[in-house]
Design a protein around this motif. Structure first.
Motif, PDB file in Angstrom:
ATOM      1  N   HIS A  60       0.838  -1.206   0.000  1.00 59.36           N
ATOM      2  CA  HIS A  60       0.000   0.000   0.000  1.00 59.36           C
ATOM      3  C   HIS A  60       0.874   1.259   0.000  1.00 59.36           C
ATOM      4  O   HIS A  60       0.615   2.206  -0.758  1.00 59.36           O
ATOM      5  CB  HIS A  60      -0.907  -0.017   1.225  1.00 59.36           C
ATOM      6  N   LEU A  61       1.925   1.259   0.827  1.00 60.21           N
ATOM      7  CA  LEU A  61       2.841   2.400   0.886  1.00 60.21           C
ATOM      8  C   LEU A  61       3.506   2.623  -0.467  1.00 60.21           C
ATOM      9  O   LEU A  61       3.572   3.761  -0.952  1.00 60.21           O
ATOM     10  CB  LEU A  61       3.904   2.164   1.962  1.00 60.21           C
ATOM     11  N   TYR A  62       3.985   1.556  -1.077  1.00 63.95           N
ATOM     12  CA  TYR A  62       4.655   1.669  -2.378  1.00 63.95           C
ATOM     13  C   TYR A  62       3.716   2.274  -3.422  1.00 63.95           C
ATOM     14  O   TYR A  62       4.102   3.167  -4.184  1.00 63.95           O
ATOM     15  CB  TYR A  62       5.146   0.305  -2.836  1.00 63.95           C
ATOM     16  N   ASN A  63       2.472   1.811  -3.464  1.00 65.02           N
ATOM     17  CA  ASN A  63       1.524   2.314  -4.465  1.00 65.02           C
ATOM     18  C   ASN A  63       1.215   3.794  -4.245  1.00 65.02           C
ATOM     19  O   ASN A  63       1.085   4.561  -5.213  1.00 65.02           O
ATOM     20  CB  ASN A  63       0.230   1.489  -4.407  1.00 65.02           C
ATOM     21  N   ILE A  64       1.103   4.210  -2.984  1.00 65.29           N
ATOM     22  CA  ILE A  64       0.860   5.632  -2.702  1.00 65.29           C
ATOM     23  C   ILE A  64       2.047   6.472  -3.172  1.00 65.29           C
ATOM     24  O   ILE A  64       1.872   7.527  -3.801  1.00 65.29           O
ATOM     25  CB  ILE A  64       0.633   5.851  -1.190  1.00 65.29           C
ATOM     26  N   VAL A  65       3.264   6.024  -2.850  1.00 65.78           N
ATOM     27  CA  VAL A  65       4.465   6.769  -3.249  1.00 65.78           C
ATOM     28  C   VAL A  65       4.532   6.908  -4.768  1.00 65.78           C
ATOM     29  O   VAL A  65       4.800   8.002  -5.296  1.00 65.78           O
ATOM     30  CB  VAL A  65       5.733   6.077  -2.716  1.00 65.78           C
ATOM     31  N   VAL A  66       4.294   5.818  -5.493  1.00 64.66           N
ATOM     32  CA  VAL A  66       4.368   5.856  -6.958  1.00 64.66           C
ATOM     33  C   VAL A  66       3.346   6.829  -7.523  1.00 64.66           C
ATOM     34  O   VAL A  66       3.654   7.619  -8.435  1.00 64.66           O
ATOM     35  CB  VAL A  66       4.156   4.444  -7.548  1.00 64.66           C
ATOM     36  N   ASP A  67       2.118   6.816  -6.998  1.00 63.21           N
ATOM     37  CA  ASP A  67       1.074   7.708  -7.508  1.00 63.21           C
ATOM     38  C   ASP A  67       1.441   9.180  -7.285  1.00 63.21           C
ATOM     39  O   ASP A  67       1.285  10.013  -8.187  1.00 63.21           O
ATOM     40  CB  ASP A  67      -0.261   7.401  -6.818  1.00 63.21           C
ATOM     41  N   ILE A  68       1.930   9.502  -6.092  1.00 68.00           N
ATOM     42  CA  ILE A  68       2.281  10.893  -5.801  1.00 68.00           C
ATOM     43  C   ILE A  68       3.507  11.320  -6.609  1.00 68.00           C
ATOM     44  O   ILE A  68       3.550  12.425  -7.160  1.00 68.00           O
ATOM     45  CB  ILE A  68       2.532  11.081  -4.287  1.00 68.00           C
ATOM     46  N   ALA A  69       4.502  10.446  -6.677  1.00 64.68           N
ATOM     47  CA  ALA A  69       5.708  10.762  -7.456  1.00 64.68           C
ATOM     48  C   ALA A  69       5.362  10.978  -8.923  1.00 64.68           C
ATOM     49  O   ALA A  69       5.939  11.851  -9.593  1.00 64.68           O
ATOM     50  CB  ALA A  69       6.734   9.645  -7.305  1.00 64.68           C
ATOM     51  N   GLU A  70       4.409  10.208  -9.417  1.00 68.30           N
ATOM     52  CA  GLU A  70       3.964  10.357 -10.811  1.00 68.30           C
ATOM     53  C   GLU A  70       3.356  11.739 -11.029  1.00 68.30           C
ATOM     54  O   GLU A  70       3.662  12.427 -12.014  1.00 68.30           O
ATOM     55  CB  GLU A  70       2.942   9.264 -11.131  1.00 68.30           C
TER      56      GLU A  70
END
Length: 338
Positions: A133-143
């Motif tokens: 869940h943390l990884y997916n949040i980071v990727v979305d925000i970084a995108e």
């Protein structure tokens, strides 16, 4: 036999001990980062990562007490100077947590696979879910913020094919033509460019905030190795005219104030080098061109030597906490000899 009466295996002891050490270190880093983050999208992510590590640390402490398992010393408030000025930009904090979450995905997956007791498997499985869940949040925000460079693009295959010559595996002979690198090799090369870029930033921040000359020299050596490895991987891609997307320029401050203890910084470097050696081993096994896999083996040896010198510094300064181990039978026997 009830679940709580089943003794922990050596694998479970190792995984639990490692996780406690990692989480206690992460709590120190994330706690410091949190007090300076201003971005309203990034701060909740770092808070989530901090809460996750803090909760895991407490849950592990409770488990250790039930199992009469000596709680590791790990790291605490003494290892971070909360009065130090800001060191990392908001963007770097996001990318750093993203890197930690990638390492966590591999780590938790391995922990689940090595555990047998149901409660331990459930604990690690929950950790894997939270880290995903943390990884997916980071990727979305970084995108959204343009901080997430994509891997290089190649044409989508229109037909299947088979390797029809042993030359497909060649690449060492300078007088023979090398085949273009394949998608698997490209993926690993670029991933290792990104991880070394993060390592380069971390080592610079550690070098400038440590007052220990030996630690400073180690960090500078680690930075130079990261830069060297990045160049080798980028040059390999450029040989086939594959452009490497630029990683975002995430800054660190010019602070020279002691921020983290030398013990914590050296431990963090031991994690990064261990992850790097693991990445290189995976990439070498997956790469089918002999010169590419040979490069990984050569660079793994260089990274292992760096890790060994770091361990020597930690031992010299009594910073290296010893993992649980099997009893020394010979020592036990000698202690009862007349």
């Amino acid at each position: 036999m009830s679940e709580k009466n089943i003794p922990l295996t050596s694998a479970e002891i190792a995984c639990l001990w490692n996780l406690y050490m990692n989480d206690s270190a992460s709590v120190c880093f994330l706690k410091f980062m949190l007090q300076y983050i201003q971005d309203p999208e990034i701060k909740p992510v770092i808070q989530f990562a901090f809460d996750m590590s803090s909760n895991h640390k407490q849950q592990l402490t409770d488990l250790f007490q039930r199992e009469q398992f000596a709680i590791p010393n790990g790291f605490d408030d003494q290892d971070v100077n909360m009065e130090a000025p800001w060191l990392y930009s908001d963007m770097f904090c996001l990318i750093y947590v993203g890197h930690l979450s990638k390492v966590g995905l591999l780590t938790y997956g391995g922990f689940v696979a090595m555990s047998m007791r149901k409660d331990i498997r459930e604990f690690f499985t929950k950790g894997l879910e939270e880290t995903t869940h943390l990884y997916n949040i980071v990727v979305d925000i970084a995108e959204r913020k343009g901080l997430n460079p994509r891997h290089p693009y190649i044409d989508v295959p229109k037909e299947t094919d088979y390797v029809n010559s042993k030359k497909y595996m060649s690449g060492i002979n300078p007088f023979s033509e090398k085949r273009p690198i394949n998608a698997i090799e490209i993926a690993h090369l670029y991933m290792n460019v990104l991880t070394n870029a993060i390592g380069e930033k971390i080592t610079v921040s550690f070098a400038q905030t440590s007052s220990n000359k030996e630690v400073q020299e180690f960090m500078i050596r680690a930075k130079n190795i990261s830069q060297k490895h990045i160049k080798i991987f980028v040059d390999t891609l450029l040989e086939d005219e594959i452009q490497t997307p630029r990683s975002p320029d995430v800054s660190i401050s010019q602070s020279t104030t002691r921020t983290f203890s030398d013990k914590l910084m050296m431990f963090q470097m031991s994690l990064l080098t261990a992850a790097g050696i693991g990445n290189y081993a995976t990439a070498a096994a997956a790469s089918q061109r002999s010169d590419v896999s040979l490069n990984y083996e050569r660079l793994s040896l260089e990274t292992a030597k760096l890790a060994k010198s770091g361990a020597d510094i930690m031992i010299k300064n009594n910073w290296l906490e010893q993992p649980p181990g099997a009893p020394n039978r010979e020592k036990l026997i000698r202690s009862h000899q007349q």
